[in-house]
Write an enzyme that holds these catalytic residues in place. Structure first.
Site, PDB file in Angstrom:
ATOM      1  N   HIS A  16       0.826  -1.212   0.000  1.00 25.54           N
ATOM      2  CA  HIS A  16       0.000   0.000   0.000  1.00 25.54           C
ATOM      3  C   HIS A  16       0.861   1.262   0.000  1.00 25.54           C
ATOM      4  O   HIS A  16       0.521   2.273  -0.609  1.00 25.54           O
ATOM      5  CB  HIS A  16      -0.893   0.034   1.248  1.00 25.54           C
ATOM      6  CG  HIS A  16      -2.117  -0.816   1.182  1.00 25.54           C
ATOM      7  ND1 HIS A  16      -3.131  -0.609   0.277  1.00 25.54           N
ATOM      8  CD2 HIS A  16      -2.498  -1.882   1.933  1.00 25.54           C
ATOM      9  CE1 HIS A  16      -4.094  -1.506   0.469  1.00 25.54           C
ATOM     10  NE2 HIS A  16      -3.733  -2.282   1.464  1.00 25.54           N
ATOM     11  N   SER A 167      -8.042  -2.014  10.977  1.00 21.32           N
ATOM     12  CA  SER A 167      -7.660  -1.528   9.650  1.00 21.32           C
ATOM     13  C   SER A 167      -7.498  -0.020   9.585  1.00 21.32           C
ATOM     14  O   SER A 167      -6.790   0.500   8.715  1.00 21.32           O
ATOM     15  CB  SER A 167      -8.716  -1.956   8.621  1.00 21.32           C
ATOM     16  OG  SER A 167      -9.054  -3.317   8.759  1.00 21.32           O
ATOM     17  N   HIS A 194      -4.213  -7.655  14.262  1.00 20.95           N
ATOM     18  CA  HIS A 194      -3.458  -6.946  13.231  1.00 20.95           C
ATOM     19  C   HIS A 194      -3.613  -5.457  13.495  1.00 20.95           C
ATOM     20  O   HIS A 194      -4.706  -4.906  13.375  1.00 20.95           O
ATOM     21  CB  HIS A 194      -4.031  -7.325  11.860  1.00 20.95           C
ATOM     22  CG  HIS A 194      -3.471  -6.565  10.698  1.00 20.95           C
ATOM     23  ND1 HIS A 194      -2.535  -7.115   9.839  1.00 20.95           N
ATOM     24  CD2 HIS A 194      -3.734  -5.322  10.211  1.00 20.95           C
ATOM     25  CE1 HIS A 194      -2.259  -6.236   8.884  1.00 20.95           C
ATOM     26  NE2 HIS A 194      -2.968  -5.134   9.090  1.00 20.95           N
TER      27      HIS A 194
END
Length: 336
Positions: A16, A167, A194
């Site tokens: 990204h 996220s 995460h």
């Protein structure tokens, strides 16, 4: 000494940060280095996973096949992993070929309230005898009770673990505590976490997840990733070792890898104003670059764009709404 599984999405989430432009040599080199440091799982692909290379989401420099082959040729003990979002990745075109190429670990992901869409992909990957995890993205957007419901669906489909993704980098430690403990207390499979670093809490949140029962943690070299980046892998492993957890990773080699990767391809993320606003607004970290670019085109404040996207509860895959929001803000600015 408790063992913690480390999954490294440097070659997936990290892409990204450089508009998905990792080349085959960089991927092969990093894979060989990850193998030498005994990193347990290495995830590779477009930032949004298998099949996601597109004009809308950004085109990868090389194909999924080339990326997977470059890794597979350099891995023996380290497991090769992929991120799969149904809708971007099909079973027949993407998942089947990835498994045929030698993928070991499949993470099937959905928005945190849409686990239903993962069923066929999880069942297929399990039928191919792969290590399969379910992933709930943008997990800050759902209550702990709702996340438990969705995670239980993933488990019922055959997921061998469930990973919560922050996220947007929106979590505070008490959010992690509430949601991870809810999952670990309700599931019969391992739980992972995460983290993103928009609010500077990626390491703290990862450790909070660990202290509340998570046994799988993600981290990328130098924090290489979307927005303000991910939990910095070498820092995460340092802290885990200091806390007497076992990761199985060769610590000295990991530190060497970080130095090599920084010189080779890693763009070190930092927390800028847009990243902070993205975290506060709860907007997907991967939106940072397009928001900044489009806001400049329309002469509007990117902070306003982020907050409006947050109000609309926009998620990954809805990048077209960035232009819609910027246009509306520009018109409002003219009419003021």
């Amino acid at each position: 000494m408790q063992h913690i599984i480390i999954s490294d999405p440097t070659l997936r989430d990290g892409s990204h940060a450089i508009k998905h432009q990792l080349n085959r040599k960089q991927i092969a080199t990093y894979a060989a280095l990850a193998e030498s440091a005994q990193i347990p799982i290495l995830e590779v692909g477009h930032g949004n996973g298998l099949g996601a290379s597109s004009l809308q989401l950004g085109e990868s420099l090389i194909s999924d096949t080339d990326m997977l082959e470059a890794c597979r040729e350099n891995l023996q003990q380290t497991k090769l992993g992929v991120h799969v979002i149904p809708g971007f990745a099909t079973i027949s075109r993407d998942l089947r070929s990835a498994i045929d190429l030698g993928v070991d670990v499949v993470r099937v992901a959905s928005h945190c309230t849409e686990a239903d869409i993962t069923k066929r992909h999880i069942e297929y990957a399990r039928s191919r005898e792969k290590e399969v995890y379910g992933v709930l993205m943008m997990s800050h957007m759902a209550s702990a009770a709702r996340l438990v419901e969705e995670a239980q669906k993933l488990e019922s489909y055959g997921a061998m673990g469930v990973v919560l993704m922050d996220s947007a980098g929106a979590y505070l430690p008490h959010d992690v505590q509430e949601k991870v403990s809810a999952l670990t207390g309700s599931l019969g499979v391992p739980v992972g976490f995460h983290a993103h670093n928009n609010l500077g809490l990626a390491i703290a949140n990862s450790i909070t997840a660990l202290e509340n029962g998570a046994t799988i943690l993600d981290g990328t070299i130098r924090g290489f990733g979307a927005g303000a980046g991910n939990a910095q892998l070498e820092v995460l492993v340092t802290v885990l070792h200091k806390m007497n957890y076992d990761t199985g990773i060769d610590y000295y080699k990991l530190l060497d890898i970080a130095d090599i990767a920084e010189k080779d391809f890693v763009k070190i993320p930092y927390i800028n104003s847009s990243n902070i606003v993205s975290g506060v607004a709860g907007v997907f970290s991967g939106f940072a670059k397009p928001v900044e670019r489009i806001a400049k085109e329309y002469n509007v404040d990117p902070k306003d764009v982020f907050f409006e996207l947050g109000k609309r509860k926009v998620v990954a895959g809805q990048e077209d709404l960035i232009i819609e929001v910027a246009e509306a803000l520009a018109k409002h600015k003219i009419n003021m």
